[in-house]
Design a protein around this motif. Sequence first.
Motif, mmCIF file in Angstrom:
data_model
loop_
_atom_site.group_PDB
_atom_site.id
_atom_site.type_symbol
_atom_site.label_atom_id
_atom_site.label_comp_id
_atom_site.label_asym_id
_atom_site.label_seq_id
_atom_site.Cartn_x
_atom_site.Cartn_y
_atom_site.Cartn_z
ATOM 1 N N GLU A 1 0.790 -1.331 -0.129
ATOM 2 C CA GLU A 1 0.094 0.155 0.100
ATOM 3 C C GLU A 1 0.765 1.251 0.169
ATOM 4 O O GLU A 1 1.815 1.296 0.845
ATOM 5 C CB GLU A 1 -0.855 -0.126 1.169
ATOM 6 C CG GLU A 1 -1.921 1.347 1.112
ATOM 7 C CD GLU A 1 -2.753 1.225 2.366
ATOM 8 O OE1 GLU A 1 -2.832 0.433 3.277
ATOM 9 O OE2 GLU A 1 -3.374 2.240 2.208
ATOM 10 N N ASN A 10 -4.575 4.855 -2.210
ATOM 11 C CA ASN A 10 -5.693 5.546 -1.613
ATOM 12 C C ASN A 10 -6.236 6.649 -2.172
ATOM 13 O O ASN A 10 -5.448 7.667 -3.000
ATOM 14 C CB ASN A 10 -5.560 5.933 -0.064
ATOM 15 C CG ASN A 10 -5.176 4.807 0.753
ATOM 16 O OD1 ASN A 10 -5.790 4.180 1.125
ATOM 17 N ND2 ASN A 10 -3.756 4.651 1.021
ATOM 18 N N GLU A 49 -7.921 2.212 -3.529
ATOM 19 C CA GLU A 49 -8.685 1.827 -2.213
ATOM 20 C C GLU A 49 -9.713 3.233 -2.195
ATOM 21 O O GLU A 49 -9.146 4.318 -2.016
ATOM 22 C CB GLU A 49 -7.698 1.733 -1.001
ATOM 23 C CG GLU A 49 -6.879 0.530 -1.162
ATOM 24 C CD GLU A 49 -6.087 0.130 0.311
ATOM 25 O OE1 GLU A 49 -6.433 1.155 1.167
ATOM 26 O OE2 GLU A 49 -5.017 -0.424 0.046
ATOM 27 N N ASP A 107 -11.843 0.588 1.583
ATOM 28 C CA ASP A 107 -11.149 0.636 2.645
ATOM 29 C C ASP A 107 -11.862 0.981 4.122
ATOM 30 O O ASP A 107 -12.976 1.258 4.015
ATOM 31 C CB ASP A 107 -10.064 1.870 2.478
ATOM 32 C CG ASP A 107 -8.563 1.754 3.263
ATOM 33 O OD1 ASP A 107 -8.692 0.787 4.268
ATOM 34 O OD2 ASP A 107 -7.971 2.743 3.276
ATOM 35 N N LYS A 112 -11.320 -4.241 3.001
ATOM 36 C CA LYS A 112 -10.440 -4.134 4.027
ATOM 37 C C LYS A 112 -10.918 -3.810 5.290
ATOM 38 O O LYS A 112 -11.678 -2.804 5.614
ATOM 39 C CB LYS A 112 -9.322 -2.919 3.870
ATOM 40 C CG LYS A 112 -8.497 -3.207 2.435
ATOM 41 C CD LYS A 112 -7.383 -1.904 2.299
ATOM 42 C CE LYS A 112 -6.089 -2.260 3.288
ATOM 43 N NZ LYS A 112 -5.143 -1.403 2.827
HETATM 44 MG MG MG Z 1 -5.859 2.332 2.563
#
Ligand code: MG
Length: 274
Positions: free
Chosen positions: A59, A118, A150, A180, A201
């Motif tokens: 990530e 993200n 995400e 997420d 997630k």
């Molecule tokens: Mg994240």
Amino acid sequence: VIKEESRNDYQIFKQSLKEGFKERFKLETELHKALKDGDFELHFQPQYDLKSQEIIGFEALCRWPHKEMGAISPDQFIPIAEKTGLILDIGDWVIYEACRLNKKWQGEGLPKVKVSVNLSARQFLQRHLVSRVSEILEETGLEPQYLELEITESMAMSNERYIIDTLNDFNDLGVKVALDDFGTGYSSLKYLSQFPLSKIKIDRMFIQNQTKQNMAIVKTIIHLSHALNLKVIAEGVEKETDLDFLLSEKCDQVQGFYFSKPMPESQIKTFLNE
Ligand code: MG
Ligand code: C2E
Ligand code: MG
Ligand code: MG
């Protein structure tokens, strides 16, 4: 006396409000400068497949080492960047940089992994995001299966049709999208059934406090994800007992300080070679 006291409270309130404004304004000005000067960095935290114990990706997490103020956490600057719209330019840089570096690692003969980026709500809702991502993939030469995005539930309240269309466009492009921080937002089950996502997630708050209730929630999210044909990853795994629990519940993937903290790019090569 009472009057005097509430007057003081008011003064204190006004003062802290003023400082809050000043602080925000300062950060906003500094954010502009950081973007222009190229001060942002990406750090990378590994994600593992639980069954094979193999690394599947990283990530990408934005870092802002400020010369005078020290490291400023994304929890502090991302919301300000969102409010001011600067997140669009910062976010664009993050996607580009993550793809560029992942392609670079591949070029060095390192094992091929995914990079997860993200996206803020505002960024996801901007028009032409899909074509911009497609352009970035072309420019950097990264194949779409090595990029993952995400998103969080916070944006899912409005524009449902638009979100579904965008997710379908990403699927067509070959870029997978994960949800997420699952469990902390609006967590509508409707979204899980309607949105063409590929992964959930589980938020780290459920992993880190292993109360009976949280363990029941984690179990349920894992089973639900699998029933809906979604992969599930647990974030914030810090202890061996967290891992044992997730293994016994057949969680697919894990990420957390137990394995590794996010690391600078300079450490990736050694890390992937081991
Ligand atoms: Mg994240
Ligand atoms: P997130 O996307 O949920 O990222 C996971 C956060 O949990 C990261 O914090 C990571 O360092 C932290 N973390 C990972 N494993 C553990 C663990 O075992 N224990 C603990 N206590 N923490 C762990 P970080 O890097 O401070 O980022 C915070 C949030 O800021 C991210 O949460 C994400 O929402 C946002 N963010 C970071 N980079 C970006 C970016 O490039 N774009 C956008 N839009 N948001 C970003
Ligand atoms: Mg998260
Ligand atoms: Mg988070």
